[in-house]
Motif scaffolding. Structure first.
Motif, short mmCIF file in Angstrom:
data_model
loop_
_atom_site.label_atom_id
_atom_site.label_comp_id
_atom_site.label_asym_id
_atom_site.label_seq_id
_atom_site.Cartn_x
_atom_site.Cartn_y
_atom_site.Cartn_z
N GLN A 38 -26.03 73.81 -18.26
CA GLN A 38 -25.50 73.99 -19.61
C GLN A 38 -23.96 73.94 -19.61
N GLY A 41 -22.79 70.44 -18.84
CA GLY A 41 -23.10 69.61 -20.01
C GLY A 41 -22.09 69.82 -21.12
N ALA A 42 -21.72 71.07 -21.38
CA ALA A 42 -20.77 71.37 -22.44
C ALA A 42 -19.42 70.72 -22.14
N GLY A 45 -19.73 66.91 -22.38
CA GLY A 45 -19.87 66.53 -23.78
C GLY A 45 -18.53 66.51 -24.48
N GLN A 46 -17.71 67.50 -24.18
CA GLN A 46 -16.39 67.55 -24.82
C GLN A 46 -15.48 66.45 -24.32
N ASP A 49 -16.80 63.13 -25.56
CA ASP A 49 -17.09 63.14 -26.99
C ASP A 49 -18.51 62.62 -27.23
N GLY A 50 -19.41 63.11 -26.42
CA GLY A 50 -20.78 62.63 -26.53
C GLY A 50 -21.73 63.76 -26.86
N MET A 51 -22.89 63.39 -27.31
CA MET A 51 -23.88 64.39 -27.67
C MET A 51 -24.75 64.71 -26.47
N VAL A 52 -25.05 65.97 -26.31
CA VAL A 52 -25.86 66.39 -25.16
C VAL A 52 -27.32 66.54 -25.59
N HIS A 53 -28.21 65.86 -24.91
CA HIS A 53 -29.64 65.96 -25.23
C HIS A 53 -30.38 66.53 -24.03
#
Lengths: 66, 312
Positions: A38, A41-42, A45-46, A49-53
């Motif tokens: 997690q 991933g965070a 993602g930042q 600039d992507g979305m975490v799935h």
């Protein structure tokens, strides 16, 4: 300035199950625990600039949709 | 002063026609210039651009009548030139808005931009039409007050033509319950997206509001399916109530997904201000985009009636 963006593809994979992720063209980050998955991933993602799935609780992917 | 006024009262008919025509046209444009937070541009210079173009359009419409009655038929070519100019302005409007759209946290989308540009162009034609009819009325009735009456009627007609339909007229809008199934977010029974980060899930739970839009007819099912229409809803709600997101926070994204079985739309909004009544109101006041309107029932009706006439 030429603006090139990679979108609609997996930018990174984070997992704490090494046997579930193969050696593909995508950077794979191995973590020790779900908490670390997690956290990584965070951060990813930042940065990207992507979305975490979530594929499964132990494996997540970072995707940029647009 | 009185002498000046007396002089003014003795203007010839054509001059009156032009004056009243321009005034009526300009008044129409002023009335159509309803600026709110959804429309571009909302700033003083935007007003100046719109009003100046409106004045030019009003002038063209008003002058056309005396010119034509004087058998100056080339005047009609100027109207064609005006049409060309206004189309150019529409392109400019579209380009500007498309560029600005990249800077929005929740973009408008191409369909909405095209809709606004189209309205911008269309309103100038309404102005030309209004001043043309007014000026024609002055000439026909042979008095300036004929123009005033026609002008008022035209302004009324234009104000009726101005308003398009709103989303609440084609769909029922109500709040839905946001719920999680693992990492998957649902509003009622409509799947919205997969959110991988626990932190994002908590924030969506805290700030997100679920809305369900139920289409009222077979036609509105198709309108709501349009991606541009959905983007317009998300943009409008975000513009009205603010949006809880930033760059680098891709997980916090307002989203609208469709239930394939019945065409219902499930929406996640992340308003800065979590007032549920205002959210319903904001969704209801989203304009129905012209480009999103499809009328399959009308088409079917036409096909059926031509079948009856044996035209199939």
């Amino acid at each position: 300035m030429i603006d090139i963006t990679i979108a609609q593809s997996i930018l990174a994979v984070v997992s704490c199950k090494p046997d579930r992720v193969g050696n593909g063209a995508v950077p794979v980050f191995l973590a020790q625990s779900i908490e670390e998955v997690q956290k990584l991933g965070a951060t990813l993602g930042q940065i990207l600039d992507g979305m975490v799935h979530e594929l499964e609780p132990e494996t997540i992917i970072v995707v940029r949709h647009s | 002063m009185i002498k000046g006024l007396m002089h003014l009262m003795h203007l010839d008919l054509y001059t009156w026609a032009v004056i009243i025509g321009v005034l009526a046209g300009f008044a129409t444009r002023m009335l159509l210039l309803r600026t709110d937070y959804r429309q571009y541009p909302t700033y003083p210079h935007g007003h100046v651009i719109h009003l100046s173009l409106g004045l030019i359009a009003a002038g063209m419409g008003a002058v056309a009548v005396p010119a034509l009655l004087d058998r100056n038929y080339t005047a009609i070519t100027f109207l064609a030139l005006a049409a060309q100019q206004f189309r150019e302005v529409r392109n400019m409007e579209r380009e500007t808005m498309s560029k600005l759209d990249h800077m929005e946290l929740v973009p408008r989308g191409a369909s909405y931009i095209e809709g606004i540009a189209m309205v911008f162009e269309g309103r100038n034609y309404l102005v030309i039409f209004s001043s043309f009819i007014t000026s024609l009325a002055v000439v026909i009735i042979h008095h300036w007050y004929g123009g005033v009456i026609a002008g008022l009627v035209m302004i009324f007609v234009a104000s009726r033509l101005r308003t398009g339909r709103f989303l609440r007229e084609i769909a029922e809008i109500r709040l839905g319950t946001l719920r999680w199934e693992g990492a998957n977010l649902f509003v009622d029974d409509i799947h919205l997206m997969n959110v991988g980060l626990k932190k994002d899930r908590e924030r969506i739970g805290q700030h997100g509001v679920g809305v369900v839009v139920q289409p009222l007819s077979a036609d509105s099912v198709i309108t709501l399916a349009n991606m541009g229409q959905r983007q317009a809803i998300l943009h409008d709600v975000s513009a009205t109530l603010g949006v809880y997101r930033d760059t680098g926070e891709a997980g916090l994204v307002p989203i609208a997904k469709r239930k394939l079985e019945d065409g219902r739309l499930g929406i996640l909004v992340l308003p800065q201000e979590k007032d549920e009544h205002k959210i319903i109101d904001a969704v209801g006041r989203v304009p129905v985009l012209e480009s999103a309107v499809r009328m399959p029932t009308e088409t079917l009706h036409h096909i059926n009636s031509s079948d009856r006439r044996g035209w199939s």
